[in-house]
Design a protein around this motif. Structure first.
Motif, PDB file in Angstrom:
ATOM      1  N   ASP A   2       1.407 -14.474  -9.124  1.00  0.00           N
ATOM      2  CA  ASP A   2       2.422 -13.887  -8.298  1.00  0.00           C
ATOM      3  C   ASP A   2       1.691 -12.934  -7.269  1.00  0.00           C
ATOM      4  O   ASP A   2       0.758 -12.502  -7.692  1.00  0.00           O
ATOM      5  N   PHE A   3       2.456 -13.083  -5.855  1.00  0.00           N
ATOM      6  CA  PHE A   3       1.844 -12.217  -5.038  1.00  0.00           C
ATOM      7  C   PHE A   3       2.825 -10.845  -5.117  1.00  0.00           C
ATOM      8  O   PHE A   3       3.948 -11.157  -4.640  1.00  0.00           O
ATOM      9  N   TYR A   4       2.145  -9.724  -5.263  1.00  0.00           N
ATOM     10  CA  TYR A   4       2.931  -8.442  -5.334  1.00  0.00           C
ATOM     11  C   TYR A   4       3.012  -8.076  -4.120  1.00  0.00           C
ATOM     12  O   TYR A   4       2.061  -8.250  -2.947  1.00  0.00           O
ATOM     13  N   THR A   5       4.510  -7.636  -3.478  1.00  0.00           N
ATOM     14  CA  THR A   5       4.661  -7.533  -2.372  1.00  0.00           C
ATOM     15  C   THR A   5       5.377  -5.838  -2.342  1.00  0.00           C
ATOM     16  O   THR A   5       5.768  -5.417  -1.153  1.00  0.00           O
ATOM     17  N   GLY A   6       5.301  -4.965  -3.415  1.00  0.00           N
ATOM     18  CA  GLY A   6       5.803  -3.814  -3.426  1.00  0.00           C
ATOM     19  C   GLY A   6       4.817  -2.662  -2.757  1.00  0.00           C
ATOM     20  O   GLY A   6       3.509  -3.102  -2.459  1.00  0.00           O
ATOM     21  N   SER A   7       5.262  -1.585  -2.748  1.00  0.00           N
ATOM     22  CA  SER A   7       4.255  -0.385  -2.164  1.00  0.00           C
ATOM     23  C   SER A   7       3.217  -0.247  -3.085  1.00  0.00           C
ATOM     24  O   SER A   7       3.513  -0.278  -4.155  1.00  0.00           O
ATOM     25  N   ASP A   8       2.161   0.165  -2.781  1.00  0.00           N
ATOM     26  CA  ASP A   8       0.982   0.367  -3.477  1.00  0.00           C
ATOM     27  C   ASP A   8       1.251   1.755  -4.190  1.00  0.00           C
ATOM     28  O   ASP A   8       1.127   2.767  -3.606  1.00  0.00           O
ATOM     29  N   PRO A   9       1.568   1.800  -5.708  1.00  0.00           N
ATOM     30  CA  PRO A   9       1.768   3.009  -6.361  1.00  0.00           C
ATOM     31  C   PRO A   9       0.682   3.884  -6.401  1.00  0.00           C
ATOM     32  O   PRO A   9       0.693   5.269  -7.044  1.00  0.00           O
ATOM     33  N   VAL A  10      -0.615   3.614  -6.138  1.00  0.00           N
ATOM     34  CA  VAL A  10      -1.807   4.401  -6.234  1.00  0.00           C
ATOM     35  C   VAL A  10      -1.790   5.033  -4.883  1.00  0.00           C
ATOM     36  O   VAL A  10      -2.881   5.836  -4.519  1.00  0.00           O
ATOM     37  N   GLY A  11      -0.968   4.918  -3.778  1.00  0.00           N
ATOM     38  CA  GLY A  11      -1.008   5.531  -2.624  1.00  0.00           C
ATOM     39  C   GLY A  11      -1.984   4.935  -1.690  1.00  0.00           C
ATOM     40  O   GLY A  11      -2.356   5.647  -0.713  1.00  0.00           O
ATOM     41  N   GLY A  12      -2.414   3.716  -1.957  1.00  0.00           N
ATOM     42  CA  GLY A  12      -3.317   3.090  -0.785  1.00  0.00           C
ATOM     43  C   GLY A  12      -2.914   2.891   0.624  1.00  0.00           C
ATOM     44  O   GLY A  12      -1.743   2.478   0.705  1.00  0.00           O
ATOM     45  N   ASN A  13      -3.760   2.798   1.458  1.00  0.00           N
ATOM     46  CA  ASN A  13      -3.266   2.303   2.906  1.00  0.00           C
ATOM     47  C   ASN A  13      -3.231   0.815   3.106  1.00  0.00           C
ATOM     48  O   ASN A  13      -4.153   0.289   3.799  1.00  0.00           O
ATOM     49  N   VAL A  14      -2.499   0.156   2.131  1.00  0.00           N
ATOM     50  CA  VAL A  14      -2.346  -1.224   2.314  1.00  0.00           C
ATOM     51  C   VAL A  14      -0.817  -1.785   2.477  1.00  0.00           C
ATOM     52  O   VAL A  14       0.031  -0.845   1.825  1.00  0.00           O
ATOM     53  N   ILE A  15      -0.606  -2.780   3.090  1.00  0.00           N
ATOM     54  CA  ILE A  15       0.508  -3.166   2.554  1.00  0.00           C
ATOM     55  C   ILE A  15       0.554  -5.102   2.022  1.00  0.00           C
ATOM     56  O   ILE A  15      -0.275  -5.754   2.719  1.00  0.00           O
ATOM     57  N   TYR A  16       0.679  -4.976   0.836  1.00  0.00           N
ATOM     58  CA  TYR A  16       0.433  -6.103   0.379  1.00  0.00           C
ATOM     59  C   TYR A  16       1.303  -7.499   0.722  1.00  0.00           C
ATOM     60  O   TYR A  16       2.529  -7.180   0.687  1.00  0.00           O
ATOM     61  N   GLN A  17       0.793  -8.397   1.012  1.00  0.00           N
ATOM     62  CA  GLN A  17       1.516  -9.616   1.578  1.00  0.00           C
ATOM     63  C   GLN A  17       2.056 -10.645   0.759  1.00  0.00           C
ATOM     64  O   GLN A  17       1.392 -10.635  -0.382  1.00  0.00           O
ATOM     65  N   ASN A  18       3.097 -11.265   0.712  1.00  0.00           N
ATOM     66  CA  ASN A  18       3.516 -12.537   0.063  1.00  0.00           C
ATOM     67  C   ASN A  18       2.545 -13.711   0.308  1.00  0.00           C
ATOM     68  O   ASN A  18       1.742 -13.590   1.196  1.00  0.00           O
ATOM     69  N   LYS A  19       2.671 -14.695  -0.472  1.00  0.00           N
ATOM     70  CA  LYS A  19       1.692 -15.813  -0.574  1.00  0.00           C
ATOM     71  C   LYS A  19       1.879 -16.358   1.052  1.00  0.00           C
ATOM     72  O   LYS A  19       0.829 -16.829   1.538  1.00  0.00           O
ATOM     73  N   SER A  20       2.842 -16.847   1.624  1.00  0.00           N
ATOM     74  CA  SER A  20       2.851 -17.402   2.883  1.00  0.00           C
ATOM     75  C   SER A  20       2.409 -16.679   3.868  1.00  0.00           C
ATOM     76  O   SER A  20       1.389 -17.075   4.681  1.00  0.00           O
ATOM     77  N   ALA A  21       2.558 -15.386   3.945  1.00  0.00           N
ATOM     78  CA  ALA A  21       2.002 -14.463   4.992  1.00  0.00           C
ATOM     79  C   ALA A  21       0.475 -14.324   4.656  1.00  0.00           C
ATOM     80  O   ALA A  21      -0.184 -14.181   5.717  1.00  0.00           O
ATOM     81  N   ALA A  22       0.063 -14.182   3.528  1.00  0.00           N
ATOM     82  CA  ALA A  22      -1.446 -13.929   3.342  1.00  0.00           C
ATOM     83  C   ALA A  22      -2.004 -15.332   3.679  1.00  0.00           C
ATOM     84  O   ALA A  22      -3.113 -15.052   3.943  1.00  0.00           O
ATOM     85  N   GLN A  23      -1.640 -16.547   3.258  1.00  0.00           N
ATOM     86  CA  GLN A  23      -2.265 -17.624   3.877  1.00  0.00           C
ATOM     87  C   GLN A  23      -2.082 -17.726   5.464  1.00  0.00           C
ATOM     88  O   GLN A  23      -3.064 -18.084   5.963  1.00  0.00           O
ATOM     89  N   SER A  24      -0.987 -17.463   5.935  1.00  0.00           N
ATOM     90  CA  SER A  24      -0.990 -17.506   7.479  1.00  0.00           C
ATOM     91  C   SER A  24      -2.036 -16.371   7.970  1.00  0.00           C
ATOM     92  O   SER A  24      -2.676 -16.744   9.420  1.00  0.00           O
ATOM     93  N   GLU A  25      -2.245 -15.446   7.351  1.00  0.00           N
ATOM     94  CA  GLU A  25      -3.181 -14.439   7.981  1.00  0.00           C
ATOM     95  C   GLU A  25      -4.698 -14.760   7.707  1.00  0.00           C
ATOM     96  O   GLU A  25      -5.507 -13.795   7.937  1.00  0.00           O
ATOM     97  N   ARG A  26      -4.843 -15.683   6.853  1.00  0.00           N
ATOM     98  CA  ARG A  26      -6.135 -15.991   6.205  1.00  0.00           C
ATOM     99  C   ARG A  26      -6.635 -14.711   5.375  1.00  0.00           C
ATOM    100  O   ARG A  26      -7.794 -14.473   5.244  1.00  0.00           O
ATOM    101  N   LEU A  27      -5.650 -14.277   4.514  1.00  0.00           N
ATOM    102  CA  LEU A  27      -6.068 -13.411   3.537  1.00  0.00           C
ATOM    103  C   LEU A  27      -6.034 -13.977   2.324  1.00  0.00           C
ATOM    104  O   LEU A  27      -6.784 -13.279   1.142  1.00  0.00           O
ATOM    105  N   ALA A  28      -5.666 -15.231   2.225  1.00  0.00           N
ATOM    106  CA  ALA A  28      -5.499 -15.939   0.786  1.00  0.00           C
ATOM    107  C   ALA A  28      -6.005 -17.207   1.194  1.00  0.00           C
ATOM    108  O   ALA A  28      -4.998 -18.112   1.729  1.00  0.00           O
ATOM    109  N   TYR A  29      -7.022 -17.837   0.854  1.00  0.00           N
ATOM    110  CA  TYR A  29      -7.182 -19.419   1.086  1.00  0.00           C
ATOM    111  C   TYR A  29      -8.580 -19.903   0.283  1.00  0.00           C
ATOM    112  O   TYR A  29      -9.106 -19.043  -0.465  1.00  0.00           O
ATOM    113  N   VAL A  30      -8.838 -21.112   0.309  1.00  0.00           N
ATOM    114  CA  VAL A  30      -9.740 -22.065  -0.467  1.00  0.00           C
ATOM    115  C   VAL A  30     -10.641 -22.444   0.654  1.00  0.00           C
ATOM    116  O   VAL A  30     -10.367 -22.992   1.452  1.00  0.00           O
TER     117      VAL A  30
END
Length: 341
Positions: free
Chosen positions: A65-93
C-alpha cells in the motif's frame, strides 16, 4: 524512533494475510518452518514491479500500500499515492529490474515547505521469520530520514522493529526495538559477545511521548548512508525467532553469504549479528506480533530536524528543504525484499 505514527497505520483498512503466500512471485514458493539444518525457505519475494502491480487475476490489491496520510513524525513531506508517485517518477522500476523509491528533487519548495515522497507498507503481516532487504543504494543527504522497519497493530502495543534507520549524515545504521506492553523487553547488556554493535539505550519500552526504544548502533561504516552506497550497497537481515530473540545483520555487497545468494539462507552460519535482543530479557511473543513491513523516507521531522544542528549539516533543516539538489540521491534502489520462514 518513529513515534506514534504507528497509530495511523491501524486506522486504515488493510488486507492482512498472516502466514499467507503472496502471488506476485517469479518462481514457486514453499511455505514452511525452518528445517533441522537451520535453512529457511521463501514465503514472500518482492522484486521490480512486485511493489506496484495490481493482482487483478486474484481480485487482490497490490502487495504494498502507498500511504497518503500526513506524516505523524512531523516531516516536511507529502506522501503520494501510487499513481502520483509513478507519474512524478518517485516510484519506478529501472531497466535492470531494481525498484526506486525517491523524494522529489526537482520542484521548487519554500523553506519549511513539503516535498513529495513515498512510503509503502506490505499487505502481508508476520509473527516471525527471516526478513531480507537487498539494496544497492539508500537515501542520503542532510535532513533525510530513511527507514526499513516492521510494525504491529495499535502502536506501540504490537511493537516495532527498526531494521534500517538513521538521519542526516549519520555514518552507521541504528537498529531499534520498541515495545509497548508491561511485559519486559530490554537488551542483554551483560554479554556483549552476542552482538558486534554498540548499545545506545537498553530499555525497549515506548510510549507516545517517550519512544526512543532500545537501540544498537552497527559497528560498520558501510552500514548506512554514503558508506553503504559507496560499497555498492548490501543486505540487511532480521531473524525474528520467538524462542531465541531478534538478530540483525548487515552485509556489504562483497560479503553477502553465498547461501543467501542461493536463496537458501542459513543464519547459523553468518557469525555474530550486528544486533541481538535475547528472548531471555525480552518477551518477544507478547511484545511483537502481526507486523507489516514499511519502507519510507521522510525529511526533517522530530528526529532528523531535532538533531539537525548536531549533525554537522549546514544552515537549518527547514532551509534545506528548499534545496532541491540536496535530494537527488534521496532514493532507495532496491534489488529485492524477501521473507523466509
Amino acid at each position: 524512533m518513529r513515534s506514534f505514527h504507528r497509530l495511523v497505520l491501524a486506522a486504515f483498512p488493510l488486507i492482512t494475510l498472516v502466514g499467507a503466500r503472496s502471488y506476485s512471485r517469479h518462481f514457486p514458493i514453499t511455505i514452511g518452518r525452518p528445517s533441522t539444518d537451520g535453512t529457511y525457505t521463501i514465503q514472500d519475494y518482492y522484486q521490480g514491479e512486485d511493489f506496484f502491480k495490481y493482482l487483478m487475476i486474484f481480485h487482490l490489491p497490490s502487495d504494498w500500500d502507498f500511504y497518503t496520510g500526513s506524516d505523524p513524525v512531523g516531516g516536511n513531506v507529502i506522501y503520494q499515492n501510487k499513481s502520483a508517485a509513478q507519474s512524478e517518477r518517485l516510484a519506478y522500476v529501472n531497466s535492470d529490474g531494481t525498484t526506486v523509491l525517491a523524494v522529489d528533487s526537482t520542484s521548487t519548495v519554500a523553506a519549511g515547505g513539503d516535498r513529495d515522497a513515498v512510503r509503502i507498507t506490505s499487505q502481508n503481516s508476520y509473527n516471525s521469520g527471516l526478513f531480507i532487504m537487498d539494496a544497492s543504494k539508500m537515501p542520503v543527504g542532510c535532513s533525510t530520514w530513511p527507514s526499513f522497519w516492521t510494525v504491529g497493530p495499535n502502536w506501540p502495543y504490537g511493537g516495532e522493529i527498526d531494521i534500517v534507520e538513521g538521519i542526516n549524515d549519520q555514518a552507521k545504521n541504528q537498529m531499534t526495538l520498541h515495545s509497548g506492553t508491561s511485559h519486559s523487553c530490554t537488551i542483554d547488556t551483560d554479554d556483549s559477545s552476542e552482538f558486534t554493535g554498540s548499545v545506545l539505550s537498553s530499555n525497549c519500552y515506548s510510549t507516545e511521548t517517550s519512544d526512543s526504544g532500545c537501540s544498537i548502533m552497527d559497528s560498520s561504516s558501510t552500514s548506512f548512508a554514503y558508506g553503504f552506497n559507496n560499497a555498492g550497497g548490501g543486505v540487511f537481515a532480521l531473524l525474528w525467532d520467538n524462542s531465541a530473540g531478534m538478530s540483525m545483520w548487515h552485509f556489504a555487497r562483497a560479503d553477502i553469504p553465498s547461501d543467501l545468494t542461493a536463496r537458501a539462507p542459513t543464519p547459523s552460519n553468518w557469525g555474530t549479528p550486528s544486533g541481538f535482543w535475547s528472548a531471555q530479557t525480552c518477551d518477544i511473543t507478547d511484545n511483537f506480533y502481526e507486523h507489516q513491513m514499511v519502507i519510507d523516507t521522510t525529511i526533517c521531522g522530530n528526529w532528523a530536524g531535532g538533531a539537525y544542528s548536531q549533525s554537522g549539516c549546514p544552515g537549518t533543516c527547514t532551509d534545506m528543504v528548499a534545496n532541491a539538489s540536496n535530494y537527488v540521491d534521496a532514493k532507495w534502489v532496491l534489488n529485492y525484499v524477501a521473507v523466509y520462514q
